[in-house]
Design a protein around this motif. Sequence first.
Motif, short mmCIF file in Angstrom:
data_model
loop_
_atom_site.label_atom_id
_atom_site.label_comp_id
_atom_site.label_asym_id
_atom_site.label_seq_id
_atom_site.Cartn_x
_atom_site.Cartn_y
_atom_site.Cartn_z
N SER A 33 0.82 -1.22 0.00
CA SER A 33 0.00 0.00 0.00
C SER A 33 0.85 1.26 0.00
N GLY A 34 2.05 1.18 0.58
CA GLY A 34 2.93 2.34 0.64
C GLY A 34 2.45 3.43 1.57
N GLN A 35 1.53 3.11 2.50
CA GLN A 35 0.96 4.10 3.40
C GLN A 35 1.48 3.92 4.82
N PRO A 36 1.48 5.00 5.63
CA PRO A 36 1.89 4.88 7.03
C PRO A 36 0.98 3.91 7.78
N ALA A 37 1.53 3.32 8.83
CA ALA A 37 0.80 2.29 9.58
C ALA A 37 -0.54 2.80 10.12
N MET A 38 -0.57 4.03 10.67
CA MET A 38 -1.80 4.55 11.26
C MET A 38 -2.88 4.74 10.20
N THR A 39 -2.47 5.19 9.01
CA THR A 39 -3.42 5.36 7.91
C THR A 39 -3.99 4.01 7.48
N VAL A 40 -3.13 3.01 7.41
CA VAL A 40 -3.58 1.67 7.02
C VAL A 40 -4.60 1.13 8.02
N VAL A 41 -4.30 1.27 9.30
CA VAL A 41 -5.21 0.73 10.33
C VAL A 41 -6.54 1.47 10.30
N PRO A 206 -8.48 11.03 14.17
CA PRO A 206 -7.70 12.25 14.42
C PRO A 206 -6.19 12.03 14.42
N MET A 207 -5.75 10.77 14.57
CA MET A 207 -4.32 10.48 14.65
C MET A 207 -3.68 10.19 13.30
N ALA A 208 -4.51 9.93 12.29
CA ALA A 208 -3.98 9.56 10.98
C ALA A 208 -3.64 10.79 10.16
N ASP A 209 -2.55 10.72 9.44
CA ASP A 209 -2.12 11.81 8.57
C ASP A 209 -2.33 11.39 7.12
N SER A 211 -2.16 13.51 4.56
CA SER A 211 -1.63 14.54 3.66
C SER A 211 -0.75 13.95 2.56
N GLY A 212 -0.08 12.84 2.86
CA GLY A 212 0.80 12.23 1.86
C GLY A 212 0.14 11.08 1.13
N TRP A 213 -1.17 11.16 0.98
CA TRP A 213 -1.92 10.05 0.38
C TRP A 213 -1.46 9.75 -1.05
N ASN A 214 -1.28 8.47 -1.32
CA ASN A 214 -0.88 8.01 -2.65
C ASN A 214 -2.10 7.43 -3.35
N TRP A 215 -2.49 8.03 -4.48
CA TRP A 215 -3.71 7.62 -5.17
C TRP A 215 -3.47 6.51 -6.18
N HIS A 216 -2.29 5.95 -6.18
CA HIS A 216 -1.97 4.91 -7.15
C HIS A 216 -2.89 3.71 -6.95
N TRP A 217 -3.19 2.99 -8.04
CA TRP A 217 -4.12 1.86 -7.98
C TRP A 217 -3.62 0.77 -7.05
N GLN A 218 -2.29 0.62 -6.93
CA GLN A 218 -1.76 -0.41 -6.05
C GLN A 218 -2.10 -0.12 -4.59
N SER A 219 -2.06 1.17 -4.22
CA SER A 219 -2.43 1.54 -2.86
C SER A 219 -3.89 1.24 -2.59
N TRP A 220 -4.75 1.66 -3.52
CA TRP A 220 -6.19 1.41 -3.36
C TRP A 220 -6.49 -0.09 -3.30
N GLY A 221 -5.88 -0.83 -4.23
CA GLY A 221 -6.14 -2.27 -4.27
C GLY A 221 -5.70 -2.96 -3.00
#
Length: 312
Positions: A33-41, A206-209, A211-221
């Motif tokens: 996903s390439g996202q920070p842990a808090m965003t993923v959770v 409130p704890m998730a950031d 701002s650096g969201w990656n819109w790539h299809w691999q992240s979404w998938g």
Amino acid sequence: MNSNLGQSGSSGKWQMLVAMILSGTIGLFVMASGQPAMTVVLLRCLIGGLSLLALLYWQGGWQNLNVEQVTWLMLGAAALIINWLCLFSAYRLSSISIATVVYHVQPFFLLILLAMTQRDGQIWRKLPFLLLAFAGVLLSSGLDIRHDFLRSADGHVTQALAGAGLALLAALLYAFATLATRKLQGIAPAQIASVQLLLGAVVLAPMADLSGWNWHWQSWGSLLLLGLVHTGLMYKLMYDAFQKLPAASIATLSFIYPLVALLVDVLFFATVLSGWQLLGMAMILLAVLANQRDWHLVSTRPALNVETGGET
């Protein structure tokens, strides 16, 4: 009646096994996903919770709860959410390897809590195999405690110990959340999990950031798979198994998770296993097999069968 109990236990084992296999592959999709842990959770909770709620609505399975059931549901949700926060903090303060190994004492906490609440002395017969599985986790992790503690958290051993303490607290909270789920017999697992996951999303938002969201299809998938399969489906299977299985089976099958996670590292991240790690994996498998086949290290006096009045 015995036949129904046997079928329920068998299906519970398969559900727990599949849930632990899914849990062991979470890291692969978190990395993808390439996202920070808090965003993923956060997104796992949101997607998983909404998908379970939709399933519940489609099945018409929502049940009104009494005060005691609501209390256990909220206590379980609180334990699960604080468990996540403690574990993430432990990763930061010590290291992922230390926190992961310490976190896997949770089957022992579960065994102790259920032995206390059920007053079932027979539960302790499984303790040697849990110890064998935990020793297998230690070996298979490849953890060098002295080296990892000294290098973790910029060399501050005090912080590393604090991280290990938080991982220990997370393990206790997870065991309590399991106990709370077992108190909700007759309530659809999808209802329990959906409420807890959505409450988790509200607390973590409130704890998730983002701002650096990656819109790539691999992240979404990857995030959709994590939310729908590795959260929605996994929690439904796991909570259903919690209601069907005895404590010892839940505790022992929990060790499948680190075993699968290690296999994922080998297959997808080119990790090379040492002889000690292979031995550790074999120890985990042996412990799981021993529990499922009800092996005993020492002979015990025959227990009285309550239903038949005879000996078992």
